[in-house]
Motif scaffolding. Structure first.
Motif, PDB file in Angstrom:
ATOM      1  N   PHE A  40      67.423  34.270  52.382  1.00 27.93           N
ATOM      2  CA  PHE A  40      67.777  35.294  53.782  1.00 27.93           C
ATOM      3  C   PHE A  40      67.264  37.207  54.199  1.00 27.93           C
ATOM      4  CE2 PHE A  40      71.281  33.364  51.662  1.00 27.93           C
ATOM      5  CZ  PHE A  40      72.481  32.682  52.867  1.00 27.93           C
ATOM      6  N   TRP A  47      68.847  17.299  41.475  1.00 31.39           N
ATOM      7  CA  TRP A  47      68.420  17.272  42.806  1.00 31.39           C
ATOM      8  C   TRP A  47      67.244  16.971  42.939  1.00 31.39           C
ATOM      9  CZ3 TRP A  47      69.215  21.573  39.785  1.00 31.39           C
ATOM     10  CH2 TRP A  47      68.054  22.675  39.629  1.00 31.39           C
ATOM     11  N   LEU A  80      58.942  28.465  39.910  1.00 32.51           N
ATOM     12  CA  LEU A  80      59.176  27.372  40.001  1.00 32.51           C
ATOM     13  C   LEU A  80      57.352  28.253  40.998  1.00 32.51           C
ATOM     14  CD1 LEU A  80      60.403  24.620  41.384  1.00 32.51           C
ATOM     15  CD2 LEU A  80      60.480  26.260  44.017  1.00 32.51           C
ATOM     16  N   GLN A 133      60.725  34.361  47.310  1.00 34.07           N
ATOM     17  CA  GLN A 133      61.592  35.617  48.375  1.00 34.07           C
ATOM     18  C   GLN A 133      63.469  34.508  48.255  1.00 34.07           C
ATOM     19  OE1 GLN A 133      60.292  35.690  52.561  1.00 34.07           O
ATOM     20  NE2 GLN A 133      60.781  37.820  52.293  1.00 34.07           N
ATOM     21  N   ASN A 134      63.910  35.425  48.209  1.00 30.07           N
ATOM     22  CA  ASN A 134      64.964  35.245  48.580  1.00 30.07           C
ATOM     23  C   ASN A 134      65.296  34.571  50.308  1.00 30.07           C
ATOM     24  OD1 ASN A 134      68.658  34.840  49.844  1.00 30.07           O
ATOM     25  ND2 ASN A 134      68.973  37.218  49.127  1.00 30.07           N
ATOM     26  N   GLY A 192      64.100  26.871  49.979  1.00 33.99           N
ATOM     27  CA  GLY A 192      64.830  26.593  48.808  1.00 33.99           C
ATOM     28  C   GLY A 192      63.799  25.483  48.978  1.00 33.99           C
ATOM     29  N   PHE A 200      73.547  32.831  43.438  1.00 30.26           N
ATOM     30  CA  PHE A 200      72.923  31.874  42.135  1.00 30.26           C
ATOM     31  C   PHE A 200      71.377  32.880  42.505  1.00 30.26           C
ATOM     32  CE2 PHE A 200      76.594  29.413  43.224  1.00 30.26           C
ATOM     33  CZ  PHE A 200      76.756  28.875  41.201  1.00 30.26           C
ATOM     34  N   ILE A 248      59.148  28.363  51.182  1.00 31.85           N
ATOM     35  CA  ILE A 248      60.409  30.235  50.400  1.00 31.85           C
ATOM     36  C   ILE A 248      61.311  29.343  48.625  1.00 31.85           C
ATOM     37  CG2 ILE A 248      62.446  31.665  50.086  1.00 31.85           C
ATOM     38  CD1 ILE A 248      61.289  31.733  53.721  1.00 31.85           C
ATOM     39  N   ASP A 249      61.076  29.985  47.906  1.00 27.89           N
ATOM     40  CA  ASP A 249      62.122  30.065  46.585  1.00 27.89           C
ATOM     41  C   ASP A 249      62.322  31.217  46.588  1.00 27.89           C
ATOM     42  OD1 ASP A 249      63.149  26.461  45.414  1.00 27.89           O
ATOM     43  OD2 ASP A 249      62.881  28.480  44.578  1.00 27.89           O
ATOM     44  N   ILE A 250      63.512  31.088  45.897  1.00 23.35           N
ATOM     45  CA  ILE A 250      64.137  32.290  44.727  1.00 23.35           C
ATOM     46  C   ILE A 250      63.392  32.378  43.597  1.00 23.35           C
ATOM     47  CG2 ILE A 250      66.526  31.270  44.152  1.00 23.35           C
ATOM     48  CD1 ILE A 250      67.476  34.747  45.678  1.00 23.35           C
ATOM     49  N   TYR A 258      65.200  25.211  35.986  1.00 23.37           N
ATOM     50  CA  TYR A 258      63.794  24.633  36.508  1.00 23.37           C
ATOM     51  C   TYR A 258      62.853  24.522  34.848  1.00 23.37           C
ATOM     52  CZ  TYR A 258      63.670  24.425  41.022  1.00 23.37           C
ATOM     53  OH  TYR A 258      63.826  23.602  42.279  1.00 23.37           O
ATOM     54  N   GLN A 317      66.822  20.509  52.657  1.00 22.01           N
ATOM     55  CA  GLN A 317      67.103  19.667  52.098  1.00 22.01           C
ATOM     56  C   GLN A 317      67.821  19.979  50.689  1.00 22.01           C
ATOM     57  OE1 GLN A 317      66.299  15.900  51.412  1.00 22.01           O
ATOM     58  NE2 GLN A 317      65.618  15.986  49.070  1.00 22.01           N
ATOM     59  N   THR A 318      68.826  20.103  50.073  1.00 20.77           N
ATOM     60  CA  THR A 318      69.668  20.023  49.310  1.00 20.77           C
ATOM     61  C   THR A 318      69.470  21.780  48.750  1.00 20.77           C
ATOM     62  OG1 THR A 318      67.692  19.434  47.358  1.00 20.77           O
ATOM     63  CG2 THR A 318      69.525  17.904  47.879  1.00 20.77           C
ATOM     64  N   PHE A 319      69.093  22.863  49.782  1.00 23.54           N
ATOM     65  CA  PHE A 319      69.265  23.707  49.842  1.00 23.54           C
ATOM     66  C   PHE A 319      70.751  24.296  49.931  1.00 23.54           C
ATOM     67  CE2 PHE A 319      68.588  28.125  52.335  1.00 23.54           C
ATOM     68  CZ  PHE A 319      68.159  28.661  51.001  1.00 23.54           C
ATOM     69  N   GLY A 371      62.419  23.959  46.144  1.00 27.75           N
ATOM     70  CA  GLY A 371      62.474  23.231  44.686  1.00 27.75           C
ATOM     71  C   GLY A 371      60.309  22.594  44.685  1.00 27.75           C
TER      72      GLY A 371
HETATM   73  C1  LIG Z   1      69.406  22.095  44.335  1.00 28.71           C
HETATM   74  S1  LIG Z   1      67.700  22.934  44.554  1.00 28.71           S
HETATM   75  C2  LIG Z   1      66.409  22.063  46.270  1.00 28.71           C
HETATM   76  C3  LIG Z   1      65.219  22.178  45.332  1.00 28.71           C
HETATM   77  C4  LIG Z   1      64.142  21.309  47.141  1.00 28.71           C
HETATM   78  N1  LIG Z   1      64.910  21.483  48.241  1.00 28.71           N
HETATM   79  C5  LIG Z   1      64.937  19.845  46.065  1.00 28.71           C
HETATM   80  O1  LIG Z   1      65.472  19.166  47.292  1.00 28.71           O
HETATM   81  O2  LIG Z   1      64.161  19.417  45.608  1.00 28.71           O
HETATM   82  C6  LIG Z   1      67.428  24.179  45.357  1.00 28.71           C
HETATM   83  C7  LIG Z   1      67.010  25.548  45.900  1.00 28.71           C
HETATM   84  O3  LIG Z   1      66.850  26.514  45.808  1.00 28.71           O
HETATM   85  C8  LIG Z   1      66.597  27.257  45.572  1.00 28.71           C
HETATM   86  N2  LIG Z   1      67.128  28.540  46.308  1.00 28.71           N
HETATM   87  C9  LIG Z   1      68.672  29.093  45.715  1.00 28.71           C
HETATM   88  N3  LIG Z   1      69.188  30.385  46.634  1.00 28.71           N
HETATM   89  C10 LIG Z   1      68.046  29.809  47.093  1.00 28.71           C
HETATM   90  C11 LIG Z   1      67.603  31.760  48.737  1.00 28.71           C
HETATM   91  N4  LIG Z   1      69.114  32.367  48.507  1.00 28.71           N
HETATM   92  N5  LIG Z   1      66.607  31.371  48.645  1.00 28.71           N
HETATM   93  C12 LIG Z   1      65.593  30.463  48.313  1.00 28.71           C
HETATM   94  N6  LIG Z   1      65.675  30.002  47.550  1.00 28.71           N
HETATM   95  C13 LIG Z   1      66.645  30.010  47.070  1.00 28.71           C
HETATM   96  C14 LIG Z   1      66.648  27.311  44.339  1.00 28.71           C
HETATM   97  O4  LIG Z   1      65.268  27.936  43.523  1.00 28.71           O
HETATM   98  C15 LIG Z   1      66.721  25.966  43.863  1.00 28.71           C
HETATM   99  O5  LIG Z   1      64.484  26.011  44.128  1.00 28.71           O
END
Ligand SMILES: C[S@@+](CC[C@H](N)C(=O)[O-])C[C@H]1O[C@@H](n2cnc3c(N)ncnc32)[C@H](O)[C@@H]1O
Length: 194
Positions: free
Chosen positions: A97, A22, A76, A94-95, A49, A6, A70-72, A15, A109-111, A51
């Motif tokens: 990983f 979430w 956002l 950034q990714n 991640g 994803f 960090i967010d991918i 977004y 938190q939901t990452f 958000g």
């Molecule tokens: C379900 S959302 C949760 C966002 C936030 N933690 C919250 O609780 O509201 C997942 C988040 O992870 C980010 N994400 C997904 N894969 C990622 C990756 N490989 N590296 C960095 N961010 C990532 C998405 O862009 C998104 O903002």
């Protein structure tokens, strides 16, 4: 490097379309309660991640000085970079990983649940690499399963098995102070690096 199942486009589109169920619009109470008992304001902290980064805003308001996000999702991250409440944070597009630094505390938190289950082992190993020797990974995991994913769910047993290679599991227990919509469906965990 891990395959991104994803990617930026997927998350940015979610977004932009406001299909972001979430997003709680506030910091997570179990995390603010955890943050409230921290005394060292110089801890190197990471929220991957992130958000909309409500927990980061809370951290900065409490005087924590060293917060990295960090967010991918490019979309956002651009929004976050314009948020005056986040000016003291370091915000990286950034990714997760691909990130290579060291932290004392990483907040989850939901990452984790946003990643495909095929990436879970890599998540555990990469978290281990990102933590300083006494570092901790702390946060919330779903104790639930979902018909449509992401989010990808799991159980305390699944997570215990996944993390026990790289971490000591200090806590992995039913969360008593979840928001109403997640009551009885979350585990609060504290992992320390092996
Ligand atoms: C379900 S959302 C949760 C966002 C936030 N933690 C919250 O609780 O509201 C997942 C988040 O992870 C980010 N994400 C997904 N894969 C990622 C990756 N490989 N590296 C960095 N961010 C990532 C998405 O862009 C998104 O903002």
């Amino acid at each position: 490097m891990q395959p991104i199942l994803f990617d930026d486009e997927y998350w940015s589109q979610r977004y932009q379309a406001h299909t972001d169920a979430w997003d709680m619009g506030m910091p997570s109470p179990p995390l603010t309660q955890y943050i409230n008992q921290l005394t060292d304001k110089n801890l190197r902290m990471l929220i991957p991640g992130c958000g909309n980064a409500y927990e980061a805003i809370y951290l900065l308001q409490q005087g924590f000085a060293n917060v990295t996000l960090i967010d991918i999702s490019a979309y956002l991250v651009q929004q976050l970079q314009q948020n005056p409440l986040l000016q003291q944070a370091r915000i990286l597009h950034q990714n997760f990983f691909d990130h290579t630094e060291k932290y004392d505390l990483i907040l989850e938190q939901t990452f984790f649940c946003a990643l495909h289950p095929s990436q879970r082992k890599a998540y555990a190993q990469h978290m281990h690499q990102l933590l300083a020797p006494n570092g901790k990974l702390v946060g919330l995991l779903f104790n639930d399963h979902f018909e449509q994913s992401p989010p990808f769910g799991g159980s305390a047993n699944d997570y215990g098995e996944l993390f026990s290679t790289d971490f000591y599991i200090k806590q992995m227990a039913a969360c008593y102070n979840s928001v109403a919509a997640r009551k009885g469906r979350e585990l609060f965990f504290i992992l320390t690096r092996k």
